[in-house]
Scaffold this active site. Sequence first.
Site, PDB file in Angstrom:
ATOM      1  N   ASP A   1       0.861  -1.175   0.000  1.00 38.25           N
ATOM      2  CA  ASP A   1       0.000   0.000   0.000  1.00 38.25           C
ATOM      3  C   ASP A   1       0.904   1.234   0.000  1.00 38.25           C
ATOM      4  O   ASP A   1       1.787   1.358   0.857  1.00 38.25           O
ATOM      5  CB  ASP A   1      -0.863  -0.027   1.282  1.00 38.25           C
ATOM      6  CG  ASP A   1      -2.239   0.557   1.079  1.00 38.25           C
ATOM      7  OD1 ASP A   1      -2.328   1.649   0.498  1.00 38.25           O
ATOM      8  OD2 ASP A   1      -3.221  -0.079   1.528  1.00 38.25           O
TER       9      ASP A   1
ATOM     10  N   ASP B   1      -3.083   4.743  -2.258  1.00 35.58           N
ATOM     11  CA  ASP B   1      -4.130   5.245  -1.365  1.00 35.58           C
ATOM     12  C   ASP B   1      -4.629   6.630  -1.784  1.00 35.58           C
ATOM     13  O   ASP B   1      -3.836   7.498  -2.165  1.00 35.58           O
ATOM     14  CB  ASP B   1      -3.523   5.335   0.044  1.00 35.58           C
ATOM     15  CG  ASP B   1      -4.530   5.730   1.104  1.00 35.58           C
ATOM     16  OD1 ASP B   1      -5.453   4.940   1.353  1.00 35.58           O
ATOM     17  OD2 ASP B   1      -4.398   6.826   1.680  1.00 35.58           O
TER      18      ASP B   1
ATOM     19  N   GLU C   1      -6.788   3.891  -5.606  1.00 30.58           N
ATOM     20  CA  GLU C   1      -8.003   3.976  -4.792  1.00 30.58           C
ATOM     21  C   GLU C   1      -8.656   5.335  -5.003  1.00 30.58           C
ATOM     22  O   GLU C   1      -8.129   6.365  -4.599  1.00 30.58           O
ATOM     23  CB  GLU C   1      -7.681   3.820  -3.303  1.00 30.58           C
ATOM     24  CG  GLU C   1      -8.965   3.739  -2.480  1.00 30.58           C
ATOM     25  CD  GLU C   1      -8.907   4.435  -1.125  1.00 30.58           C
ATOM     26  OE1 GLU C   1      -9.700   4.065  -0.254  1.00 30.58           O
ATOM     27  OE2 GLU C   1      -8.107   5.367  -0.940  1.00 30.58           O
TER      28      GLU C   1
ATOM     29  N   HIS D   1     -11.397  -2.758   3.931  1.00 31.16           N
ATOM     30  CA  HIS D   1     -11.259  -2.414   5.350  1.00 31.16           C
ATOM     31  C   HIS D   1     -11.946  -1.100   5.719  1.00 31.16           C
ATOM     32  O   HIS D   1     -11.848  -0.672   6.865  1.00 31.16           O
ATOM     33  CB  HIS D   1      -9.767  -2.348   5.693  1.00 31.16           C
ATOM     34  CG  HIS D   1      -9.071  -1.242   4.944  1.00 31.16           C
ATOM     35  ND1 HIS D   1      -8.946  -1.245   3.570  1.00 31.16           N
ATOM     36  CD2 HIS D   1      -8.516  -0.087   5.354  1.00 31.16           C
ATOM     37  CE1 HIS D   1      -8.345  -0.152   3.184  1.00 31.16           C
ATOM     38  NE2 HIS D   1      -8.065   0.577   4.241  1.00 31.16           N
ATOM     39  N   ASP D   2     -12.590  -0.463   4.747  1.00 26.04           N
ATOM     40  CA  ASP D   2     -13.279   0.810   5.014  1.00 26.04           C
ATOM     41  C   ASP D   2     -14.790   0.707   4.868  1.00 26.04           C
ATOM     42  O   ASP D   2     -15.495   1.689   5.153  1.00 26.04           O
ATOM     43  CB  ASP D   2     -12.813   1.887   4.008  1.00 26.04           C
ATOM     44  CG  ASP D   2     -11.356   2.254   4.160  1.00 26.04           C
ATOM     45  OD1 ASP D   2     -10.847   2.246   5.291  1.00 26.04           O
ATOM     46  OD2 ASP D   2     -10.725   2.555   3.119  1.00 26.04           O
TER      47      ASP D   2
HETATM   48  C1  NOJ Z   1      -8.142   5.224   2.388  1.00 19.91           C
HETATM   49  C2  NOJ Z   1      -7.800   4.068   3.271  1.00 19.91           C
HETATM   50  O1  NOJ Z   1      -8.338   2.892   2.715  1.00 19.91           O
HETATM   51  C3  NOJ Z   1      -8.360   4.387   4.634  1.00 19.91           C
HETATM   52  O2  NOJ Z   1      -8.333   3.283   5.493  1.00 19.91           O
HETATM   53  C4  NOJ Z   1      -7.572   5.541   5.179  1.00 19.91           C
HETATM   54  O3  NOJ Z   1      -8.105   5.938   6.426  1.00 19.91           O
HETATM   55  C5  NOJ Z   1      -7.613   6.735   4.219  1.00 19.91           C
HETATM   56  N1  NOJ Z   1      -7.426   6.354   2.842  1.00 19.91           N
HETATM   57  C6  NOJ Z   1      -6.552   7.729   4.570  1.00 19.91           C
HETATM   58  O4  NOJ Z   1      -5.281   7.228   4.232  1.00 19.91           O
END
Ligand code: NOJ
Length: 533
Positions: free
Chosen positions: A104, A206, A270, A331-332
């Site tokens: 990542d 990210d 992402e 994970h979000d």
């Molecule tokens: C996206 C990530 O998937 C998330 O978990 C993170 O909090 C934010 N970007 C900030 O890096």
Amino acid sequence: MPNSDPDERAWWQRGVIYQVYPRSFRDSNGDGVGDLDGIREGLDHLVGLGVDAVWISPIFPSPMADFGYDVSDYRGIDAIFGDLAAFDRLVAEAHRKGLEIILDYVPNHTSEQHPWFLESRASRQNPKRDWYVWRDARPDGSPPNNWASEFGGPAWSFDGRTGQYYYHAYLAAQPDLNWRNPDVVAAMLDVLRFWFDRGVDGFRVDAIHQLIEDETLRDNPVNPDWREGMAPVKRFLRSYSMDQPGTHRLIASMREVAKSYARERLLIGEAYLPIDRLMAYYGADLSGFHLPFNFHLISTPWKAKAIAALVAQYEAALPPGGWPNWVLGNHDRTRVATRVGREQARVAAMLLLTLRGTPTIYQGEEIGMTDVPIPAHLVQDPFEKNVPGFGRDPVRTPLQWDAGPHAGFSPVEPWLPLAQDFRLCNIAAQAKDPRSMLALYRALLALRRKEPALAQGAYALVTATDEVLAYERRDGSRRLLVALNLGGTPQELRALPGPGTLLLSTHLDRGGDAFGEALTLAGNEGVVGEFGY
Ligand code: NOJ
């Protein structure tokens, strides 16, 4: 870009990616938090599952304000996860087992503890001052503009020592790097080289849509559609803080680095964006990401017609040569088995693994893990602490390996509580049950490997009714039918384009049966069949 001959497709076009959330995958050293040796110990599960690549969420030194998405050293390993030697062992073993390793990359922001930021905030004259986004207050002392943080509150924090505000799209502990400064670009591209030289096969990048901001920092317009209950950041349209011109040039510079290796490294971006904006992340002439993550299955209503419309829109919007990809969770975001229910999660698995393009499986989906309610005193996620109700802890609980103490994840109490049902819902139990979710994932992944038409063949809708979504996947030698019942009652599909044979049912109770021009699906059942060619 490889041509349409299946044998010439790249590994990431043929393969399936599995996301490991490292704090919760497997704890090898008994501190309640997962680690790199734990991932290495767990590789056989992933080989047995049948995936091709492992994406590991951040493992770099970090104060863990955002659990690793606040990096204080881009070239090391946080002690909680191990060290560089453990990392090298993991890469070597993964490669021996035929698995690619994707890390990542967090380019938008560092930790406030990163030496670059410590220097930057030391004085206005510091050579690294411009490595971050600093601005004067407005005349009344308020922040430079109305931008809001993704995690609640303003996106600007005042630094008393130097008398200016700095910008952070996320937490105050995650200051945004200034990618308009060429020294930042050079230093961050070197980070990619550091890991690629160590054998890493790709990066998930990210928050790429946050990378740069409007040069004049205009106020964001108010969002007329914002309603109570939506995230506070959505009160404004992020017209000037997100998805800005100039981002794609920077992504292309990352791609140049990936391309400079004999075996090109993979870049996944992402970006939560509408489909038309997302497509720009493939870059002009595919100079951007190989895979801009497509999260639209997560936000589309779980209805056959809505999904059919999404697939049609997405396929039609892809740039020439752009390779599709699909995601059910990460994970979000709420786990798919919670969103659509355990029975439909099986149908969702079949959808994910039979659509054209590269699927990503989130750790735990393969055993149907659901969101775990977290009591207030155990909350870890800063988002939940700032904006209750939006926390991501429920989807980050430890992977359930067996029915033993702490689900075989750790010998001690884990950092987040386990799901209450772990004694029934775990890898070991499901490995013994020929009709479990795990058995289904394994069967789907094996079928996908055997039938390249599933990953790569052309997609054509057969029908989308209120309950049933059916489509064909076809290449030069195979014609496959996928029929998914998104409802709980049996459904008959009529006027199919020919008789055929069933290859797999999500219920794992029939295969090899012949069907004619009609086919009955049980409630919550999906099937893959083949037509004679
Ligand atoms: C996206 C990530 O998937 C998330 O978990 C993170 O909090 C934010 N970007 C900030 O890096």
